[in-house]
Structures are given as structure tokens and as C-alpha cells.
Write an enzyme that holds these catalytic residues in place. Structure first.
Site, mmCIF file in Angstrom:
data_model
loop_
_atom_site.group_PDB
_atom_site.id
_atom_site.type_symbol
_atom_site.label_atom_id
_atom_site.label_comp_id
_atom_site.label_asym_id
_atom_site.label_seq_id
_atom_site.Cartn_x
_atom_site.Cartn_y
_atom_site.Cartn_z
ATOM 1 N N SER A 55 0.645 -1.193 0.594
ATOM 2 C CA SER A 55 -0.484 -0.440 -0.275
ATOM 3 C C SER A 55 1.043 1.162 -0.489
ATOM 4 O O SER A 55 1.612 1.360 0.558
ATOM 5 C CB SER A 55 -0.497 0.019 1.153
ATOM 6 O OG SER A 55 -1.843 1.056 1.449
ATOM 7 N N TYR A 78 -1.637 -1.263 10.413
ATOM 8 C CA TYR A 78 -1.903 -1.650 8.857
ATOM 9 C C TYR A 78 -0.728 -0.762 8.300
ATOM 10 O O TYR A 78 0.049 -1.809 7.424
ATOM 11 C CB TYR A 78 -3.636 -0.862 8.366
ATOM 12 C CG TYR A 78 -3.186 -0.854 7.467
ATOM 13 C CD1 TYR A 78 -3.862 -2.247 6.270
ATOM 14 C CD2 TYR A 78 -3.405 -0.118 6.125
ATOM 15 C CE1 TYR A 78 -4.247 -1.631 5.306
ATOM 16 C CE2 TYR A 78 -3.390 -0.519 4.703
ATOM 17 C CZ TYR A 78 -4.230 -1.254 4.382
ATOM 18 O OH TYR A 78 -3.550 -1.350 2.821
HETATM 19 P P1 NAD Z 1 -11.333 -6.518 -0.628
HETATM 20 O O1 NAD Z 1 -11.746 -6.717 0.744
HETATM 21 O O2 NAD Z 1 -12.215 -5.987 -1.327
HETATM 22 O O3 NAD Z 1 -10.793 -7.590 -0.716
HETATM 23 C C1 NAD Z 1 -9.889 -8.387 0.213
HETATM 24 C C2 NAD Z 1 -10.972 -10.114 0.041
HETATM 25 O O4 NAD Z 1 -9.673 -10.860 0.438
HETATM 26 C C3 NAD Z 1 -12.199 -10.073 0.601
HETATM 27 O O5 NAD Z 1 -12.558 -11.090 -0.409
HETATM 28 C C4 NAD Z 1 -11.317 -10.940 1.873
HETATM 29 O O6 NAD Z 1 -12.635 -11.756 2.207
HETATM 30 C C5 NAD Z 1 -9.858 -11.782 1.624
HETATM 31 N N1 NAD Z 1 -9.654 -11.706 3.467
HETATM 32 C C6 NAD Z 1 -9.475 -10.909 3.923
HETATM 33 N N2 NAD Z 1 -8.732 -11.390 5.053
HETATM 34 C C7 NAD Z 1 -8.650 -12.676 4.824
HETATM 35 C C8 NAD Z 1 -8.003 -14.331 5.190
HETATM 36 N N3 NAD Z 1 -7.447 -13.904 6.543
HETATM 37 N N4 NAD Z 1 -7.636 -15.037 4.105
HETATM 38 C C9 NAD Z 1 -8.326 -14.895 3.420
HETATM 39 N N5 NAD Z 1 -8.930 -14.312 2.088
HETATM 40 C C10 NAD Z 1 -9.127 -13.435 3.606
HETATM 41 O O7 NAD Z 1 -10.635 -5.425 -0.081
HETATM 42 P P2 NAD Z 1 -9.427 -5.164 -1.870
HETATM 43 O O8 NAD Z 1 -8.591 -3.498 -1.532
HETATM 44 O O9 NAD Z 1 -9.160 -5.968 -2.778
HETATM 45 O O10 NAD Z 1 -7.944 -5.125 -0.430
HETATM 46 C C11 NAD Z 1 -6.463 -6.510 -1.584
HETATM 47 C C12 NAD Z 1 -5.069 -5.672 -0.978
HETATM 48 O O11 NAD Z 1 -5.244 -4.585 -0.770
HETATM 49 C C13 NAD Z 1 -5.068 -5.607 0.482
HETATM 50 O O12 NAD Z 1 -3.881 -6.464 1.179
HETATM 51 C C14 NAD Z 1 -5.558 -4.273 1.069
HETATM 52 O O13 NAD Z 1 -4.677 -4.388 2.024
HETATM 53 C C15 NAD Z 1 -5.035 -3.523 -0.538
HETATM 54 N N6 NAD Z 1 -5.006 -2.129 -0.620
HETATM 55 C C16 NAD Z 1 -6.634 -1.624 -0.881
HETATM 56 C C17 NAD Z 1 -6.428 -0.287 -0.794
HETATM 57 C C18 NAD Z 1 -7.790 0.264 -1.095
HETATM 58 O O14 NAD Z 1 -8.174 1.361 -1.538
HETATM 59 N N7 NAD Z 1 -8.505 -0.724 -1.309
HETATM 60 C C19 NAD Z 1 -5.246 0.547 -1.142
HETATM 61 C C20 NAD Z 1 -4.050 -0.171 -0.839
HETATM 62 C C21 NAD Z 1 -3.723 -1.536 -0.506
#
Ligand code: NAD
Length: 255
Positions: free
Chosen positions: A138, A153
Site C-alpha cells: 500500500s 496496517y
Molecule cells: P476487499 O475487501 O475488496 O478484498 C479483500 C479480500 O480478501 C476479501 O475477499 C476478503 O474476504 C479476503 N480476505 C481477508 N482476510 C482474509 C484471510 N485471512 N484469508 C483469506 N482471505 C481474506 O479489499 P481490497 O481493497 O481488494 O484489498 C486487497 C488488498 O489491497 C489488501 O491487501 C489491501 O490492504 C490492499 N490495498 C487496498 C487499497 C484500497 O484502497 N482498497 C489500497 C491499498 C492497498
């Protein structure tokens, strides 16, 4: 022989968009997720579109589930070429003084311990033919430190980048490339895994962007824009790229 990708958090957001993108390119995708029904729906969409996919209920912070999941993929498809280590949560946002040890541990275990587990246990399956590992970090913890309450985080996300660099050097001898992506704000379901406590207001230093906080497009990015970058890092088009953290944030983190 079509390549095989394991995508954690493949049931939603960035993982879902990447699974669909890779499947369109002929890559066979296995989705690891806690939310099986959502991942099943993604799988159905991929198959209806002519791709190959299956889903496994794997909590990525649980070593037994991780080893079981990887074994299933190899017994089904015989190989793993790509690991997209992406599952993650924002977890509990709290001032450091208020943060419970369990809250800290949950975020670190879900985001960082899982990264170690997924990379460690994928190595034996990638060693022979090489491959590409991409870790979703991130802007938080790398360039951005103004999201108050996110100390756990941000620490997990900084740790992922340090680990990625160690792994890139260590695994280069097996032709396994390891890179990270650092997205800015992306429209996903991550708010469902975010618990912001009221007391965060007590520590917040207001950050104001009079001209808007997203310089390139004046709005958050889409999961599909991130998926394009992940696909590049997974593909041979990035064959000389390893040990790199790539920002996918429209310059948001430079403000
Ligand atoms: P999201 O919540 O839409 O998708 C994340 C998925 O991970 C979900 O389906 C959830 O069920 C699954 N998950 C959570 N904990 C888990 C576990 N212990 N085991 C297996 N699956 C698990 O969120 P996203 O935004 O797509 O997140 C994906 C990645 O992107 C994360 O690592 C997040 O930190 C990172 N990220 C997101 C953003 C943003 O703005 N959305 C920005 C920077 C980084």
C-alpha cells in the site's frame, strides 16, 4: 501449457479484478478467500467467460490451510507459476495507546504473517520452473503516514515491502521474481474489513487538499487499473523486474 496463478483475496476488489484479467489472458486461476460465496460467484463469471478457475476456503494466516490450499492447486493443475499475495484487511483503526494487542495481532497476522506463509510454502512448487510473486502492499507505510489509527496496517504494509526485497534476492537463483504493488485509494469492499474507533478523532491531524486529493484523475482508482499492473508484473513483459515496489496511485502519495 497454460500458466497457473494462486490469488489470495480473489473473491473481491483487487483480487477479483486480477483473477478476471488473468483468466482472460488464458491463465488458470485458483482463488483463496474466506468469503467463499463471493469467490464462487467470481469463479462462475470467469468460467462463463471461457476461463478456468476454482475456489478454496483458505484463511491465509493459518499455516495448515495455506499448505492444504497449495497442495490442492498442485494436485489439480500440477504447477504454480504466479502467486498474487493480495488478501488483506484494514483491521481496527485505533490510537496506539488504545489499541488492543489482539487488534494489532489480527492486522499483522492477516496481512504480514500470511505473506510469509504464502511465499514460503509456494517456493517448493516454483523452484524448478521459476515464476512471479506479486505482493499487495500500500502507499500506507511506504509513502503515506497520515492515515491516523492505521499504525498496525501501515506497519504490516511496510513489512511486506521489506520482505519482498529479501525474497527477491533470495529467490533470484530459482528465477522466481518477487515484486510489490502499492495502491492508493481503490474502490473495493475493504471498508467491510475496517473498524474505525471514535477515539481516532482525538489523534487526527487534519490534512486538507484544497485542489482534491487525487492529482491524476480526481477520484480513487479502480480494481481493474490495479489488475493491469499486476498482470504486467506476472507476465514475461516484466522479465527483468524484481525487488521493486510499484506505486499505483495516480501520484496521490506524493501530495
Ligand atoms: P476487499 O475487501 O475488496 O478484498 C479483500 C479480500 O480478501 C476479501 O475477499 C476478503 O474476504 C479476503 N480476505 C481477508 N482476510 C482474509 C484471510 N485471512 N484469508 C483469506 N482471505 C481474506 O479489499 P481490497 O481493497 O481488494 O484489498 C486487497 C488488498 O489491497 C489488501 O491487501 C489491501 O490492504 C490492499 N490495498 C487496498 C487499497 C484500497 O484502497 N482498497 C489500497 C491499498 C492497498
Amino acid at each position: 501449457m497454460n500458466k497457473v496463478a494462486v490469488i489470495t483475496g480473489g473473491g473481491s476488489g483487487i483480487g477479483e479484478a486480477t483473477a478476471k484479467r488473468m483468466a482472460k489472458e488464458g491463465i488458470r486461476v485458483c482463488l483463496f478467500d474466506l468469503k467463499e460465496s463471493r469467490a464462487e460467484q467470481v469463479k462462475e463469471e470467469i468460467i462463463n467467460d471461457g476461463g478456468e478457475a476454482f475456489v478454496l476456503d483458505v484463511d491465509v494466516s493459518d499455516e495448515n490451510r495455506v499448505t492444504y490450499g497449495l497442495e490442492q492447486v498442485v494436485s489439480e493443475w500440477g504447477r504454480i507459476d504466479i502467486l498474487f499475495n493480495n488478501a488483506g484487511i484494514n483491521g481496527t483503526l485505533n490510537p496506539i495507546e488504545e489499541m488492543k494487542v489482539e487488534e494489532w495481532d489480527q492486522t499483522i497476522e492477516t496481512n504480514l504473517r500470511s505473506t510469509f506463509l504464502m511465499v514460503k510454502h509456494t517456493i517448493p512448487y516454483m523452484k524448478e520452473n521459476g515464476g512471479s510473486m506479486i505482493i499487495t502492499s500500500s502507499i500506507n507505510g511506504n509513502r503515506t503516514f497520515s492515515n491516523f489509527g492505521m499504525s498496525a496496517y501501515s506497519t504490516s504494509k511496510a513489512g511486506q515491502v521489506a520482505f519482498m526485497k529479501m525474497a527477491a534476492l533470495e529467490l533470484a537463483q530459482y528465477r522466481i521474481r518477487v515484486n510489490a504493488i502499492c495502491p492508493g485509494a481503490i474502490e473495493t469492499n475493504i471498508d467491510q474489513n475496517t473498524d474505525k474507533k471514535e477515539s481516532v478523532e482525538d489523534i487526527e491531524i487534519p490534512v486538507e487538499y484544497p485542489e482534491g486529493s487525487h492529482p491524476l484523475e480526481q477520484k480513487p482508482g479502480s480494481p481493474e487499473q490495479v489488475a493491469d499492473v499486476v498482470y504486467f508484473l506476472a507476465s514475461d513483459a516484466s522479465s527483468h523486474v524484481t525487488g521493486t515496489a510499484m506505486f499505483v496511485d495516480g501520484a496521490e502519495s506524493l501530495l
